[in-house]
Structures are given as structure tokens and as C-alpha cells.
Design a protein around this motif. Sequence first.
Motif, PDB file in Angstrom:
ATOM      1  N   PHE A  55       0.686  -1.447  -0.138  1.00 50.98           N
ATOM      2  CA  PHE A  55      -0.068   0.054   0.074  1.00 50.98           C
ATOM      3  C   PHE A  55       1.173   1.312   0.110  1.00 50.98           C
ATOM      4  N   VAL A  56       0.464   2.137  -0.948  1.00 46.63           N
ATOM      5  CA  VAL A  56       1.195   3.642  -0.779  1.00 46.63           C
ATOM      6  C   VAL A  56       0.002   4.303  -0.194  1.00 46.63           C
ATOM      7  N   ARG A  80       2.234 -10.357   5.411  1.00 53.40           N
ATOM      8  CA  ARG A  80       2.455 -10.260   3.793  1.00 53.40           C
ATOM      9  C   ARG A  80       2.415  -8.950   3.267  1.00 53.40           C
ATOM     10  N   ALA A  81       2.149  -7.980   4.088  1.00 56.36           N
ATOM     11  CA  ALA A  81       1.645  -6.479   3.830  1.00 56.36           C
ATOM     12  C   ALA A  81       3.122  -5.736   3.828  1.00 56.36           C
ATOM     13  N   GLY A  82       3.121  -4.708   3.148  1.00 53.47           N
ATOM     14  CA  GLY A  82       3.960  -3.586   3.080  1.00 53.47           C
ATOM     15  C   GLY A  82       3.047  -2.015   3.020  1.00 53.47           C
ATOM     16  N   VAL A  83       3.602  -1.129   3.830  1.00 53.22           N
ATOM     17  CA  VAL A  83       2.959   0.174   3.746  1.00 53.22           C
ATOM     18  C   VAL A  83       3.997   1.402   3.725  1.00 53.22           C
ATOM     19  N   ILE A  84       3.915   1.969   2.510  1.00 52.87           N
ATOM     20  CA  ILE A  84       4.597   3.472   2.577  1.00 52.87           C
ATOM     21  C   ILE A  84       3.790   4.491   3.058  1.00 52.87           C
ATOM     22  N   ASP A  85       3.883   4.961   4.355  1.00 50.42           N
ATOM     23  CA  ASP A  85       3.039   5.846   4.968  1.00 50.42           C
ATOM     24  C   ASP A  85       3.828   7.423   4.227  1.00 50.42           C
ATOM     25  N   CYS A  86       2.960   8.186   3.606  1.00 52.23           N
ATOM     26  CA  CYS A  86       3.105   9.319   3.325  1.00 52.23           C
ATOM     27  C   CYS A  86       2.920  10.640   3.933  1.00 52.23           C
ATOM     28  N   THR A  87       2.241  10.095   4.966  1.00 50.87           N
ATOM     29  CA  THR A  87       1.567  11.333   5.969  1.00 50.87           C
ATOM     30  C   THR A  87       2.712  12.082   6.530  1.00 50.87           C
ATOM     31  N   THR A 105       7.119  14.013   3.242  1.00 51.66           N
ATOM     32  CA  THR A 105       5.981  14.696   2.555  1.00 51.66           C
ATOM     33  C   THR A 105       5.743  14.083   1.467  1.00 51.66           C
ATOM     34  N   GLN A 106       4.355  14.244   0.837  1.00 51.10           N
ATOM     35  CA  GLN A 106       3.606  13.631  -0.340  1.00 51.10           C
ATOM     36  C   GLN A 106       4.437  14.143  -1.537  1.00 51.10           C
ATOM     37  N   SER A 107       5.125  15.188  -1.551  1.00 51.24           N
ATOM     38  CA  SER A 107       5.858  15.705  -2.796  1.00 51.24           C
ATOM     39  C   SER A 107       7.145  15.013  -3.360  1.00 51.24           C
ATOM     40  N   ASP A 108       7.769  14.011  -2.121  1.00 51.26           N
ATOM     41  CA  ASP A 108       8.685  13.453  -2.556  1.00 51.26           C
ATOM     42  C   ASP A 108       8.247  12.048  -3.337  1.00 51.26           C
ATOM     43  N   LEU A 109       8.256  12.374  -4.640  1.00 52.61           N
ATOM     44  CA  LEU A 109       7.820  10.971  -5.512  1.00 52.61           C
ATOM     45  C   LEU A 109       9.157  10.208  -5.752  1.00 52.61           C
ATOM     46  N   THR A 110      10.395  10.789  -5.620  1.00 56.15           N
ATOM     47  CA  THR A 110      11.404   9.984  -5.640  1.00 56.15           C
ATOM     48  C   THR A 110      11.782   8.988  -4.683  1.00 56.15           C
ATOM     49  N   GLY A 111      11.428   9.527  -3.453  1.00 61.60           N
ATOM     50  CA  GLY A 111      11.523   8.709  -2.265  1.00 61.60           C
ATOM     51  C   GLY A 111      10.578   7.945  -2.371  1.00 61.60           C
ATOM     52  N   ILE A 112       9.106   8.026  -2.430  1.00 54.19           N
ATOM     53  CA  ILE A 112       8.047   6.960  -2.587  1.00 54.19           C
ATOM     54  C   ILE A 112       8.420   5.827  -3.657  1.00 54.19           C
ATOM     55  N   PHE A 116       9.162   2.222  -2.757  1.00 55.07           N
ATOM     56  CA  PHE A 116       8.102   1.019  -3.422  1.00 55.07           C
ATOM     57  C   PHE A 116       8.874   0.097  -4.129  1.00 55.07           C
ATOM     58  N   SER A 117       9.964   0.339  -4.707  1.00 55.22           N
ATOM     59  CA  SER A 117      10.947  -0.600  -5.375  1.00 55.22           C
ATOM     60  C   SER A 117      11.464  -1.572  -4.347  1.00 55.22           C
ATOM     61  N   ALA A 118      11.925  -1.176  -2.979  1.00 54.51           N
ATOM     62  CA  ALA A 118      12.626  -2.183  -2.317  1.00 54.51           C
ATOM     63  C   ALA A 118      11.265  -2.845  -1.561  1.00 54.51           C
ATOM     64  N   LEU A 119      10.384  -2.318  -1.249  1.00 54.76           N
ATOM     65  CA  LEU A 119       9.484  -3.282  -0.539  1.00 54.76           C
ATOM     66  C   LEU A 119       8.621  -3.963  -1.550  1.00 54.76           C
ATOM     67  N   TYR A 120       8.710  -3.667  -2.771  1.00 50.52           N
ATOM     68  CA  TYR A 120       8.108  -4.637  -3.789  1.00 50.52           C
ATOM     69  C   TYR A 120       9.003  -5.909  -4.072  1.00 50.52           C
TER      70      TYR A 120
END
Length: 225
Positions: A55-56, A80-87, A105-112, A116-120
Motif C-alpha cells: 500500500f502507498v 504479507r503486507a507493506g505500507v509506504i506511509d506518506c502522511t 512529504t507527499q511531494s517526494d515522489l522520488t523517495g516514494i 516502493f521498489s525495495a518493498l515490492y
Amino acid sequence: MSPAPDSAYEFADGVPIEPIRPGTTVLVAGPALSRAEDLALSLVADGTDGDGALFVSTNASAENLLDACERSHAAFDPSRAGVIDCTGRDLSGARFDAQVRSISTQSDLTGIGMRFSALYESLYADATEGWVRTGLVSLSSLSMYVDLRSLFQFTQTLTGRIDSARGLGVFAIDPTTHDTKTVNTLGQAVDGRVEVRDAEGDADGELRVRGLPDQPSGWRPFSLS
């Protein structure tokens, strides 16, 4: 190991969506007061008896999102779950059964994207036959922090990774908060759309599927309980 060629992602009995082929990403579109975001979470959380669930989360903390999944899905397995908390909340003292990463911050799309790649990769390695479902809730929240061009490129990047890994992507959006151009532009980055509206009676809502093969036509009631 990737899903077998004739495999498909399946959903709960109360959700009238036929199995969706691996590598597909859908836009779940509905107004804020509808059950669109709940449906998006459900399509991802349904799979944790064998699939990975990533989940993002842009508008709910990891704790609240995982609690919602556990309340509505008795078989939900946070291991079996992973969460990227952007709050932007401080998670330093929190304990989770799921793998949780935070973004300030939600503006950090590169960080997200990096998280995402590591968790996936981690969830892919542990999932049955490489099945991973991704839920992004929601694109509308991200659009408040980044311009449309950047958001479209980010969405394309995620869908490309999901496609190459034969995963399933479920991205929520509230079309009432955007102009038609924005919704149509983001819609070009995905394979199909699940539109959601309120329903009368006992149903949680009604949905119809656009742009995907072998799906029923017209509006159909759905239940998430």
C-alpha cells in the motif's frame, strides 16, 4: 517465480469483478463519500492469504490503514503486507507486523518510488508464485502536492513496474476533485477503470468496469462485508 500464464487475480464473492490478468493496473474512481477507497483497499487486502500486498498511503497513517484492513478482512495477514506511509507522521516508536516505511512529504515522489521498489522486491520474494497487489490511496491526495505532469510520470513508472512483475495495481482517485483533463490524463497511464457510485438498499455501492476484457457490463452492486 511469476504467476502462471493462465492465472489471474481474483476477488471476494461480494465484489462483481471477474479475475484480472497479471500486469494490469486499474483506476478505482469514485467521490469521497462513496466506498471507492474502501473498495480499492479491499481489492488489495483480499489477496494476503498468499499474495503480497503493498500500500502507498497518502491520506491515512500506516496504523489506521492496517487496522481498516484487519477489521474488514478476517483473513488479512499483515506479515504479507507493506505500507509506504506518506502522511509525514513520526513512526519511530510504532510497532507493526507489516513492513512499514515512511515519507516526510507527499511531494517526494522520488523517495516514494525508491521505497516502493525495495518493498515490492521484498514482498515479491515471499509471495506465492510472485503475486503482489499494489494499492495507491490516493492519486487525488498526491495531486495536491505535485503538478499533473510529475504525477502522470510517477503513475506511469509504477504501472510499468507492476506490469513487468506481473502484479496487480489498484489506484484510487476522486474524480469530483479534478477537471476532466486531469482524470483522463491519469487514466491513460492505467489499463482500465472501476467506477463507483452510491447504491440504494443493503449494498455498499455499485460499480462498473471499463476498459478491461471479459468483464460484466453495466452497474452492479457490491458488498465489502
